[in-house]
Design a protein around this motif. Structure first.
Motif, PDB file in Angstrom:
ATOM      1  N   GLU A 129       0.829  -1.195   0.000  1.00  0.00           N
ATOM      2  CA  GLU A 129       0.000   0.000   0.000  1.00  0.00           C
ATOM      3  C   GLU A 129       0.868   1.251   0.000  1.00  0.00           C
ATOM      4  O   GLU A 129       0.522   2.255  -0.620  1.00  0.00           O
ATOM      5  N   LYS A 130       2.005   1.191   0.645  1.00  0.00           N
ATOM      6  CA  LYS A 130       2.932   2.333   0.667  1.00  0.00           C
ATOM      7  C   LYS A 130       3.377   2.692  -0.742  1.00  0.00           C
ATOM      8  O   LYS A 130       3.385   3.867  -1.124  1.00  0.00           O
ATOM      9  N   ARG A 132       1.799   1.908  -3.519  1.00  0.00           N
ATOM     10  CA  ARG A 132       0.641   2.356  -4.285  1.00  0.00           C
ATOM     11  C   ARG A 132       0.303   3.818  -3.977  1.00  0.00           C
ATOM     12  O   ARG A 132      -0.006   4.595  -4.883  1.00  0.00           O
ATOM     13  N   VAL A 133       0.362   4.172  -2.704  1.00  0.00           N
ATOM     14  CA  VAL A 133       0.080   5.557  -2.313  1.00  0.00           C
ATOM     15  C   VAL A 133       1.123   6.497  -2.920  1.00  0.00           C
ATOM     16  O   VAL A 133       0.778   7.579  -3.413  1.00  0.00           O
ATOM     17  N   SER A 158      -5.982  -2.248  -5.240  1.00  0.00           N
ATOM     18  CA  SER A 158      -6.365  -1.653  -3.961  1.00  0.00           C
ATOM     19  C   SER A 158      -7.780  -2.050  -3.588  1.00  0.00           C
ATOM     20  O   SER A 158      -8.559  -2.503  -4.422  1.00  0.00           O
ATOM     21  N   GLN A 192      -5.910   3.412   1.866  1.00  0.00           N
ATOM     22  CA  GLN A 192      -5.172   4.659   1.705  1.00  0.00           C
ATOM     23  C   GLN A 192      -5.240   5.195   0.280  1.00  0.00           C
ATOM     24  O   GLN A 192      -5.381   6.398   0.073  1.00  0.00           O
ATOM     25  N   VAL A 193      -5.128   4.313  -0.705  1.00  0.00           N
ATOM     26  CA  VAL A 193      -5.215   4.760  -2.099  1.00  0.00           C
ATOM     27  C   VAL A 193      -6.607   5.313  -2.372  1.00  0.00           C
ATOM     28  O   VAL A 193      -6.766   6.389  -2.968  1.00  0.00           O
ATOM     29  N   LEU A 196      -6.962   8.698  -0.783  1.00  0.00           N
ATOM     30  CA  LEU A 196      -6.192   9.720  -1.489  1.00  0.00           C
ATOM     31  C   LEU A 196      -6.922  10.190  -2.745  1.00  0.00           C
ATOM     32  O   LEU A 196      -7.037  11.401  -3.008  1.00  0.00           O
TER      33      LEU A 196
END
Length: 202
Positions: A129-130, A132-133, A158, A192-193, A196
């Motif tokens: 996820e890090k 991807r963000v 995601s 998170q994605v 955002l």
């Protein structure tokens, strides 16, 4: 309320060792599926077969009656993935490319029925996820920050709160790998994605 026309995103799967016969048949099947939907904007991910073979690209575009407006011409690594966007809308500005460690993402700008609109054809990494963000943030930096309408399509790798399943309930070995990618250390699902991109849409 602006009326959206039909849009389609499709990861068509890159198979590097695929035979020519299999590739030709598979691209034909993809075209059949696209023609069932009849989108006015089509975003393909893992479109290496089309990008690297102009004859396939030309035939596919003819079969789906859409022009290949923006197609990535290179990838950052040999095993990376390409994307391709098809539409008959007029392109307003040249496409902008955002390269990650493995994938190519693309922001195109079209004159659509409701006005000039940016369309993101993106493929976020499956690693974490890090990552991807990070890539989603870089992609958003290439957009016009709310000045133009923005549509994001693609393979986001995601989850969103709208998913109708919970990866924490998957008990197979594959499920464990999924949980490692989509949950935090406490087992909470990661959005998170999604959050955002939602912020950009507000």
């Amino acid at each position: 309320m602006k009326e959206l026309n039909k849009l389609m995103s499709y990861n068509i799967l890159h198979k590097p060792d695929e035979s020519q016969e299999s590739a030709s048949r598979r691209i034909g099947l993809v075209a059949e599926i696209v023609n069932q939907v009849k989108p006015e904007v089509l975003c393909l991910q893992e479109a290496n077969l089309l990008v690297e073979n102009p004859e396939y690209l030309k035939k596919f575009a003819q079969d789906v009656n859409l022009r290949p407006i923006a197609v990535t011409q290179k990838r950052p690594v040999s095993d990376g993935f390409a994307v391709a966007t098809f539409t008959n809308y007029q392109e307003v500005d040249p496409a902008r490319y955002v390269f990650s460690a493995k994938n190519v993402n693309m922001i195109s700008t079209f004159d659509m029925p409701w006005g000039v609109t940016q369309v993101g054809n993106i493929h976020l990494p499956s690693s974490s996820e890090k990552d991807r963000v990070k890539d989603a943030g870089l992609i958003l930096m290439e957009t016009n920050n709310g000045i133009l309408d923005l549509i994001i399509m693609g393979d986001l790798n995601s989850l969103s709160p709208r998913n109708n399943y919970d990866v924490r309930e998957i008990t197979t070995e594959y499920g464990q790998r999924i949980r490692d990618k989509f949950t935090d250390v406490d087992g909470n699902l990661l959005y998170q994605v999604y959050n955002l991109l939602r912020q950009r849409g507000q």
